[in-house]
Design an enzyme around this catalytic site. Structure first.
Site, PDB file in Angstrom:
ATOM      1  CB  THR A  28      -2.676 -17.124   4.834  1.00 13.89           C
ATOM      2  OG1 THR A  28      -3.797 -16.635   4.115  1.00 13.89           O
ATOM      3  CG2 THR A  28      -2.776 -18.633   4.962  1.00 13.89           C
ATOM      4  CE  LYS A  39      -6.099 -18.085   2.258  1.00 12.29           C
ATOM      5  NZ  LYS A  39      -6.683 -17.760   0.954  1.00 12.29           N
ATOM      6  CE  LYS A  78       1.690 -17.570   3.519  1.00 10.75           C
ATOM      7  NZ  LYS A  78       0.933 -16.341   3.777  1.00 10.75           N
TER       8      LYS A  78
HETATM    9  P1  NAD Z   1       1.549  -8.398  -0.272  1.00 10.39           P
HETATM   10  O1  NAD Z   1       2.962  -8.836  -0.159  1.00 10.39           O
HETATM   11  O2  NAD Z   1       1.042  -7.837  -1.556  1.00 10.39           O
HETATM   12  O3  NAD Z   1       1.212  -7.322   0.897  1.00 10.39           O
HETATM   13  C1  NAD Z   1       1.724  -7.389   2.202  1.00 10.39           C
HETATM   14  C2  NAD Z   1       2.000  -5.972   2.644  1.00 10.39           C
HETATM   15  O4  NAD Z   1       2.436  -6.009   4.012  1.00 10.39           O
HETATM   16  C3  NAD Z   1       3.119  -5.294   1.845  1.00 10.39           C
HETATM   17  O5  NAD Z   1       2.665  -4.055   1.338  1.00 10.39           O
HETATM   18  C4  NAD Z   1       4.248  -5.110   2.870  1.00 10.39           C
HETATM   19  O6  NAD Z   1       5.015  -3.932   2.662  1.00 10.39           O
HETATM   20  C5  NAD Z   1       3.473  -5.048   4.167  1.00 10.39           C
HETATM   21  N1  NAD Z   1       4.269  -5.416   5.345  1.00 10.39           N
HETATM   22  C6  NAD Z   1       5.089  -6.484   5.491  1.00 10.39           C
HETATM   23  N2  NAD Z   1       5.610  -6.509   6.738  1.00 10.39           N
HETATM   24  C7  NAD Z   1       5.087  -5.438   7.383  1.00 10.39           C
HETATM   25  C8  NAD Z   1       5.239  -4.931   8.708  1.00 10.39           C
HETATM   26  N3  NAD Z   1       6.036  -5.540   9.605  1.00 10.39           N
HETATM   27  N4  NAD Z   1       4.553  -3.820   9.038  1.00 10.39           N
HETATM   28  C9  NAD Z   1       3.758  -3.199   8.135  1.00 10.39           C
HETATM   29  N5  NAD Z   1       3.587  -3.628   6.873  1.00 10.39           N
HETATM   30  C10 NAD Z   1       4.246  -4.730   6.509  1.00 10.39           C
HETATM   31  O7  NAD Z   1       0.696  -9.667   0.181  1.00 10.39           O
HETATM   32  P2  NAD Z   1      -0.844  -9.943  -0.159  1.00 10.39           P
HETATM   33  O8  NAD Z   1      -0.936 -10.699  -1.437  1.00 10.39           O
HETATM   34  O9  NAD Z   1      -1.611  -8.692   0.048  1.00 10.39           O
HETATM   35  O10 NAD Z   1      -1.192 -10.990   1.014  1.00 10.39           O
HETATM   36  C11 NAD Z   1      -1.360 -10.580   2.366  1.00 10.39           C
HETATM   37  C12 NAD Z   1      -1.826 -11.796   3.153  1.00 10.39           C
HETATM   38  O11 NAD Z   1      -3.075 -12.263   2.617  1.00 10.39           O
HETATM   39  C13 NAD Z   1      -0.854 -12.981   3.075  1.00 10.39           C
HETATM   40  O12 NAD Z   1      -0.839 -13.637   4.324  1.00 10.39           O
HETATM   41  C14 NAD Z   1      -1.454 -13.861   1.978  1.00 10.39           C
HETATM   42  O13 NAD Z   1      -1.085 -15.224   2.132  1.00 10.39           O
HETATM   43  C15 NAD Z   1      -2.929 -13.624   2.187  1.00 10.39           C
HETATM   44  N6  NAD Z   1      -3.780 -13.770   0.994  1.00 10.39           N
HETATM   45  C16 NAD Z   1      -3.389 -13.282  -0.230  1.00 10.39           C
HETATM   46  C17 NAD Z   1      -4.261 -13.414  -1.333  1.00 10.39           C
HETATM   47  C18 NAD Z   1      -3.904 -12.884  -2.713  1.00 10.39           C
HETATM   48  O14 NAD Z   1      -4.588 -13.261  -3.688  1.00 10.39           O
HETATM   49  N7  NAD Z   1      -2.886 -12.043  -2.865  1.00 10.39           N
HETATM   50  C19 NAD Z   1      -5.515 -14.028  -1.175  1.00 10.39           C
HETATM   51  C20 NAD Z   1      -5.887 -14.477   0.101  1.00 10.39           C
HETATM   52  C21 NAD Z   1      -5.017 -14.345   1.179  1.00 10.39           C
END
Ligand code: NAD
Length: 307
Positions: free
Chosen positions: A100, A176, A245
């Site tokens: 997102t 979204k 965010k």
């Molecule tokens: P998270 O923080 O658990 O995972 C993100 C991962 O990306 C981490 O493991 C981090 O180390 C990695 N990362 C960050 N920068 C990086 C880079 N430059 N190169 C490689 N890896 C990198 O986040 P999440 O909860 O998994 O969410 C991920 C996305 O999905 C976000 O945009 C969030 O808004 C969206 N989202 C989350 C949920 C939820 O329930 N957690 C649901 C729908 C959408």
């Protein structure tokens, strides 16, 4: 499905980890090439069984035909998309962003990839960590329909509902963001309503039992309040910072579009203040924040403190 396709997956967190695991299991079962994965916080610890670990995003781009991203925000996605587009001897011809990031970031990434002859789909997801584990999440694909159809079996290995919502990157983000505005507003309203009920001597479980078969019930009350608030675990796997965010992006997009506004300001401010007060919290701790903010601080309750 074209058996020669190699998939890449960058970002193995709460969402990306289980999505990549479901993809890897599907590829292994079909005898297809294993996915190539990378996470900046440590790939080996997070990689699903059967995946090939890469040392950086460029190495993924050199080995995979299509790369999925599941990263925290627009700046991370732009940085990784740029690194992929500029990779020497790049094999990757398409990038699908499952994060997102907001409408502008999706359009920016589309522009930068098009300039390098790469295809792009803006494809955010909904359904939470449990939905990602169970492969029941929704995908909101905005991008070329032929790219979606070419990769539908891989997409359906980690998503229960694959929607083609538009051809223009940014449209997936719009859907979204509006979904998360609804989710955040309903979640906060449910917390406020239940906290009022407690002042009237009502029992938390009884209130949820009634609301969940009545007109005030929602996905939030049926799932998140029953599974994360009632037992006092507050462990949905979606960080408050990510929800704040999303709401900031929604409020900005709505205002710039000149769309009607009634509740957006209140919802956005509440989650921003909650994030500032409890920056490392799970988003379901909004219940604690609303309960305790009159006392000047958010407090995580003891397990027996929720009824
Ligand atoms: P998270 O923080 O658990 O995972 C993100 C991962 O990306 C981490 O493991 C981090 O180390 C990695 N990362 C960050 N920068 C990086 C880079 N430059 N190169 C490689 N890896 C990198 O986040 P999440 O909860 O998994 O969410 C991920 C996305 O999905 C976000 O945009 C969030 O808004 C969206 N989202 C989350 C949920 C939820 O329930 N957690 C649901 C729908 C959408």
């Amino acid at each position: 499905m074209n058996g020669g396709v190699t998939y890449g997956f960058i970002g193995l967190g709460n969402m990306g980890g289980p999505m990549a695991a479901n993809l890897a299991a599907f590829l292994a079962a079909g005898g297809y090439p294993s996915p190539v994965v990378f996470d900046a916080a440590g790939t080996a610890d997070r990689a699903p069984g059967g995946a090939t670990c890469a040392p950086d995003a460029a190495a993924v781009a050199q080995q995979a035909d299509l790369v999925f991203l599941s990263l925290p925000d627009g700046s991370a996605v732009k940085a990784v998309a740029e690194a992929i587009a500029q990779t020497p001897e790049r094999r990757a011809a398409a990038l699908v962003d499952l994060s997102t990031v907001g409408i502008d970031a999706a359009r920016d990434v589309d522009g930068l990839l098009q300039a390098q002859g790469m295809a792009f789909a803006d494809c955010p997801v909904s359904g939470g960590r449990i939905g990602a584990q169970n492969a029941t999440i929704s995908l909101m694909w905005a991008g070329p329909a032929d790219l979606l159809e070419a990769h539908r079996p891989a997409l359906e290995s980690f998503a229960g509902n694959v929607f083609h919502v538009g051809d223009r990157p940014g449209q997936g983000q719009a859907l979204k963001l509006l979904n998360n505005f609804l989710s955040a507003t309903i979640t906060a309203a449910t917390a406020e309503a239940l906290l009022f009920g407690l002042t009237q001597g009502l029992d938390l479980k009884t209130m949820l039992d009634v609301v969940n078969v009545s007109t005030g019930g929602s996905a939030a009350s049926r799932e998140k309040f029953v599974r994360r608030v009632l037992p006092g675990t507050f462990d949905s796997g979606f960080d408050t910072a990510l929800m704040a965010k999303d709401l900031a992006l929604f409020a900005d997009s709505l205002r710039r579009a000149g769309a009607p506004e009634a509740l957006t300001g209140a919802t956005e401010a509440l989650w921003r203040e909650f994030r500032d007060a409890m920056p490392a919290s799970d988003h379901m701790e909004v219940y604690c924040y609303i309960r305790d903010r009159g006392a000047g601080q958010g407090r995580r309750p003891a397990e027996d403190d929720t009824s």
